[in-house]
Write a protein that holds these residues in place. Structure first.
Motif, PDB file in Angstrom:
ATOM      1  N   LEU A 174       0.412  -1.075   0.114  1.00 26.34           N
ATOM      2  CA  LEU A 174      -0.171  -0.170   0.192  1.00 26.34           C
ATOM      3  C   LEU A 174       0.617   1.475  -0.100  1.00 26.34           C
ATOM      4  CD1 LEU A 174      -3.129  -1.021   2.312  1.00 26.34           C
ATOM      5  CD2 LEU A 174      -3.178  -0.738  -0.105  1.00 26.34           C
ATOM      6  N   ILE A 175       2.291   0.931   0.919  1.00 22.46           N
ATOM      7  CA  ILE A 175       3.245   2.484   0.804  1.00 22.46           C
ATOM      8  C   ILE A 175       3.790   2.602  -0.594  1.00 22.46           C
ATOM      9  CG2 ILE A 175       4.985   3.059   1.216  1.00 22.46           C
ATOM     10  CD1 ILE A 175       4.611   1.674   4.267  1.00 22.46           C
ATOM     11  N   LEU A 176       3.817   1.331  -1.476  1.00 23.14           N
ATOM     12  CA  LEU A 176       4.609   1.531  -3.068  1.00 23.14           C
ATOM     13  C   LEU A 176       3.515   2.427  -3.319  1.00 23.14           C
ATOM     14  CD1 LEU A 176       6.855   1.639  -4.964  1.00 23.14           C
ATOM     15  CD2 LEU A 176       6.135  -1.096  -4.652  1.00 23.14           C
ATOM     16  N   LEU A 177       2.230   1.817  -2.996  1.00 21.23           N
ATOM     17  CA  LEU A 177       0.926   2.180  -4.510  1.00 21.23           C
ATOM     18  C   LEU A 177       0.346   3.377  -3.823  1.00 21.23           C
ATOM     19  CD1 LEU A 177      -1.315  -0.577  -4.134  1.00 21.23           C
ATOM     20  CD2 LEU A 177      -0.458   0.317  -6.533  1.00 21.23           C
TER      21      LEU A 177
ATOM     22  N   ILE B 165      12.078   2.000  -7.250  1.00 23.50           N
ATOM     23  CA  ILE B 165      11.115   1.622  -5.620  1.00 23.50           C
ATOM     24  C   ILE B 165      10.960   1.463  -4.503  1.00 23.50           C
ATOM     25  CG2 ILE B 165      10.652  -0.602  -4.907  1.00 23.50           C
ATOM     26  CD1 ILE B 165      10.665  -1.453  -8.338  1.00 23.50           C
ATOM     27  N   GLN B 166      12.788   1.978  -4.698  1.00 23.56           N
ATOM     28  CA  GLN B 166      13.258   2.429  -2.761  1.00 23.56           C
ATOM     29  C   GLN B 166      12.445   3.705  -2.272  1.00 23.56           C
ATOM     30  OE1 GLN B 166      17.102   0.959  -1.884  1.00 23.56           O
ATOM     31  NE2 GLN B 166      16.968   0.420  -4.132  1.00 23.56           N
ATOM     32  N   LYS B 167      11.959   4.459  -3.023  1.00 22.51           N
ATOM     33  CA  LYS B 167      11.503   5.747  -2.477  1.00 22.51           C
ATOM     34  C   LYS B 167      10.487   5.270  -1.899  1.00 22.51           C
ATOM     35  CE  LYS B 167      12.641   8.579  -5.695  1.00 22.51           C
ATOM     36  NZ  LYS B 167      11.949   9.693  -6.544  1.00 22.51           N
ATOM     37  N   ALA B 168       9.813   4.238  -1.855  1.00 21.65           N
ATOM     38  CA  ALA B 168       8.778   3.537  -1.085  1.00 21.65           C
ATOM     39  C   ALA B 168       9.309   3.391   0.642  1.00 21.65           C
ATOM     40  CB  ALA B 168       7.584   2.450  -0.899  1.00 21.65           C
ATOM     41  N   LYS B 169       8.721   3.565   1.603  1.00 20.33           N
ATOM     42  CA  LYS B 169       9.246   3.598   2.726  1.00 20.33           C
ATOM     43  C   LYS B 169       9.231   2.760   3.091  1.00 20.33           C
ATOM     44  CE  LYS B 169       8.710   5.738   7.908  1.00 20.33           C
ATOM     45  NZ  LYS B 169       8.011   5.593   8.259  1.00 20.33           N
ATOM     46  N   GLY B 170      10.680   2.027   3.832  1.00 16.15           N
ATOM     47  CA  GLY B 170       9.647   0.260   3.902  1.00 16.15           C
ATOM     48  C   GLY B 170      10.875  -0.576   3.113  1.00 16.15           C
ATOM     49  N   ILE B 171      10.919   0.111   1.840  1.00 18.36           N
ATOM     50  CA  ILE B 171      11.258  -1.097   1.213  1.00 18.36           C
ATOM     51  C   ILE B 171      12.779  -0.811   0.844  1.00 18.36           C
ATOM     52  CG2 ILE B 171      11.470  -1.542  -1.372  1.00 18.36           C
ATOM     53  CD1 ILE B 171       8.118  -1.322  -1.283  1.00 18.36           C
ATOM     54  N   GLY B 172      13.460  -1.852   0.985  1.00 23.56           N
ATOM     55  CA  GLY B 172      14.914  -1.797   0.775  1.00 23.56           C
ATOM     56  C   GLY B 172      15.410  -1.785  -0.236  1.00 23.56           C
ATOM     57  N   ALA B 173      17.161  -2.306  -0.746  1.00 30.48           N
ATOM     58  CA  ALA B 173      17.626  -2.556  -1.300  1.00 30.48           C
ATOM     59  C   ALA B 173      16.841  -4.111  -2.007  1.00 30.48           C
ATOM     60  CB  ALA B 173      18.843  -2.736  -1.884  1.00 30.48           C
ATOM     61  N   LYS B 174      16.936  -4.812  -1.559  1.00 32.94           N
ATOM     62  CA  LYS B 174      16.948  -6.595  -1.785  1.00 32.94           C
ATOM     63  C   LYS B 174      15.906  -6.248  -2.061  1.00 32.94           C
ATOM     64  CE  LYS B 174      20.758  -8.137   1.200  1.00 32.94           C
ATOM     65  NZ  LYS B 174      21.286  -9.174   2.817  1.00 32.94           N
ATOM     66  N   THR B 175      14.154  -6.317  -1.464  1.00 30.29           N
ATOM     67  CA  THR B 175      13.202  -6.571  -1.817  1.00 30.29           C
ATOM     68  C   THR B 175      12.751  -6.421  -2.911  1.00 30.29           C
ATOM     69  OG1 THR B 175      12.501  -6.150   1.026  1.00 30.29           O
ATOM     70  CG2 THR B 175      11.020  -6.010  -0.258  1.00 30.29           C
ATOM     71  N   ALA B 176      13.680  -4.683  -3.321  1.00 31.04           N
ATOM     72  CA  ALA B 176      13.035  -3.643  -5.056  1.00 31.04           C
ATOM     73  C   ALA B 176      13.736  -5.640  -6.009  1.00 31.04           C
ATOM     74  CB  ALA B 176      13.989  -2.145  -4.545  1.00 31.04           C
ATOM     75  N   GLU B 177      15.146  -5.582  -5.022  1.00 31.63           N
ATOM     76  CA  GLU B 177      15.677  -6.662  -6.476  1.00 31.63           C
ATOM     77  C   GLU B 177      14.200  -7.711  -6.811  1.00 31.63           C
ATOM     78  OE1 GLU B 177      18.327  -5.489  -8.226  1.00 31.63           O
ATOM     79  OE2 GLU B 177      18.263  -4.093  -7.835  1.00 31.63           O
ATOM     80  N   ARG B 178      14.022  -8.153  -5.916  1.00 31.58           N
ATOM     81  CA  ARG B 178      12.523  -9.182  -5.911  1.00 31.58           C
ATOM     82  C   ARG B 178      11.746  -9.071  -5.881  1.00 31.58           C
ATOM     83  NH1 ARG B 178      14.783 -10.471  -0.165  1.00 31.58           N
ATOM     84  NH2 ARG B 178      13.197  -9.406   0.712  1.00 31.58           N
ATOM     85  N   ILE B 179      11.465  -7.382  -5.925  1.00 33.86           N
ATOM     86  CA  ILE B 179      10.469  -7.138  -6.640  1.00 33.86           C
ATOM     87  C   ILE B 179      10.213  -6.960  -8.507  1.00 33.86           C
ATOM     88  CG2 ILE B 179       8.881  -5.213  -7.303  1.00 33.86           C
ATOM     89  CD1 ILE B 179       8.993  -4.465  -4.506  1.00 33.86           C
ATOM     90  N   ILE B 180      11.717  -6.813  -8.849  1.00 35.54           N
ATOM     91  CA  ILE B 180      11.814  -6.291 -10.233  1.00 35.54           C
ATOM     92  C   ILE B 180      11.501  -7.966 -10.972  1.00 35.54           C
ATOM     93  CG2 ILE B 180      14.101  -5.858 -11.556  1.00 35.54           C
ATOM     94  CD1 ILE B 180      14.580  -3.191 -10.041  1.00 35.54           C
ATOM     95  N   VAL B 181      12.660  -8.839 -10.594  1.00 30.96           N
ATOM     96  CA  VAL B 181      13.348 -10.048 -10.605  1.00 30.96           C
ATOM     97  C   VAL B 181      11.543 -11.274 -11.144  1.00 30.96           C
ATOM     98  CG1 VAL B 181      13.746 -12.361 -10.404  1.00 30.96           C
ATOM     99  CG2 VAL B 181      15.442 -10.351  -9.991  1.00 30.96           C
ATOM    100  N   ASP B 182      10.652 -11.362 -10.114  1.00 27.36           N
ATOM    101  CA  ASP B 182       9.390 -11.657  -9.577  1.00 27.36           C
ATOM    102  C   ASP B 182       8.322 -11.135 -10.846  1.00 27.36           C
ATOM    103  OD1 ASP B 182      10.785 -12.329  -7.921  1.00 27.36           O
ATOM    104  OD2 ASP B 182       9.446 -12.990  -6.096  1.00 27.36           O
ATOM    105  N   LEU B 183       8.742 -10.193 -11.108  1.00 25.78           N
ATOM    106  CA  LEU B 183       7.046  -9.296 -11.451  1.00 25.78           C
ATOM    107  C   LEU B 183       8.103  -8.591 -13.234  1.00 25.78           C
ATOM    108  CD1 LEU B 183       5.443  -7.257  -9.012  1.00 25.78           C
ATOM    109  CD2 LEU B 183       5.594  -9.678  -9.483  1.00 25.78           C
ATOM    110  N   LYS B 184       9.078  -8.586 -13.366  1.00 26.42           N
ATOM    111  CA  LYS B 184       9.652  -8.253 -14.563  1.00 26.42           C
ATOM    112  C   LYS B 184       8.742  -8.689 -16.242  1.00 26.42           C
ATOM    113  CE  LYS B 184      13.608  -6.369 -16.394  1.00 26.42           C
ATOM    114  NZ  LYS B 184      14.805  -6.268 -16.478  1.00 26.42           N
TER     115      LYS B 184
END
Length: 212
Positions: free
Chosen positions: A104-107, A127-146
């Motif tokens: 929800l924060i990212l949205l 993606i990391q501009k959203a509070k609470g989303i760090g580098a590793k999580t941002a990378e997982r989002i990119i890999v999983d949802l690309k």
């Protein structure tokens, strides 16, 4: 015994299904993070993003797409103004390490097209501009949802980036002095400036305050 086991399994399957698909009712309470939708006298507490919050009006009728999440300790409802936002929410929470709050924060921080573009281009920093989303999580989002977000790259609801940096920055700085976080007011400012590119700093501040 077999019948009992089958019945228990059936109940478990039913509980896993999104039982509430949508809600239509009066907005009884409204904040940037949740709303209470009164449907025939029953108030439903619904978590929402800032994107959806800005589409709702207190004491007015609304329609929301609902995602129901059932946990051992809680039954949670999340509402979305568009089916596309609901779909993006579900994609985000399918990524390991991304919970409902982070989604929800990212949205609330980026538009659907911005999220999709960041994922497709591998822009982890955005993606990391959203509070609470760090580098590793941002990378997982990119890999999983690309391979899953192409449809969101040009949504009907394209939230514009700011038109006038100086006016926007001055307004957000003034709001921060008043104790309003920049991240909360920035998306509202973008919407207002898109509708009125010639707006003054003073008027922009007033409009943001009215819409928070």
């Amino acid at each position: 015994m077999k019948i009992l086991i089958s019945l228990n399994y059936y109940i478990w399957v039913v509980l896993k299904i999104n039982m509430i698909f949508s809600l239509q009712g009066i907005v009884q309470e409204l904040t940037p993070t949740y709303a209470v939708i009164n449907v025939n006298g029953v108030g439903y507490y619904v978590g929402i993003s800032l994107m959806t919050s800005q589409k709702l009006t207190l004491n007015k009728e609304t329609f929301l797409f609902i995602q129901q999440i059932i946990r051992e300790d809680a039954h949670l409802l999340f509402g979305f103004n568009t089916r596309s936002e609901k779909e993006m929410f579900n994609l985000l929470i399918s990524v390991n390490g991304v919970g409902v709050v982070s989604a929800l924060i990212l949205l609330s921080t980026l538009g659907l097209d911005e999220i999709a573009s960041a994922i497709l281009s591998g822009n982890s920093a955005l993606i990391q501009k959203a509070k609470g989303i760090g580098a590793k999580t941002a990378e997982r989002i990119i890999v999983d949802l690309k391979d899953k977000v192409q449809k969101f790259s040009n949504p009907e609801e394209n939230i514009s980036t700011f038109v006038n940096n100086k006016i926007k920055d001055e307004a957000l700085s003034a709001l921060e002095v008043l104790g309003i976080p920049k991240r909360m007011s920035e998306k509202i400012a973008d919407r207002i400036i898109k509708q009125n590119p010639d707006i003054s700093v003073e008027e922009l501040v007033k409009q943001i305050l009215k819409n928070i």
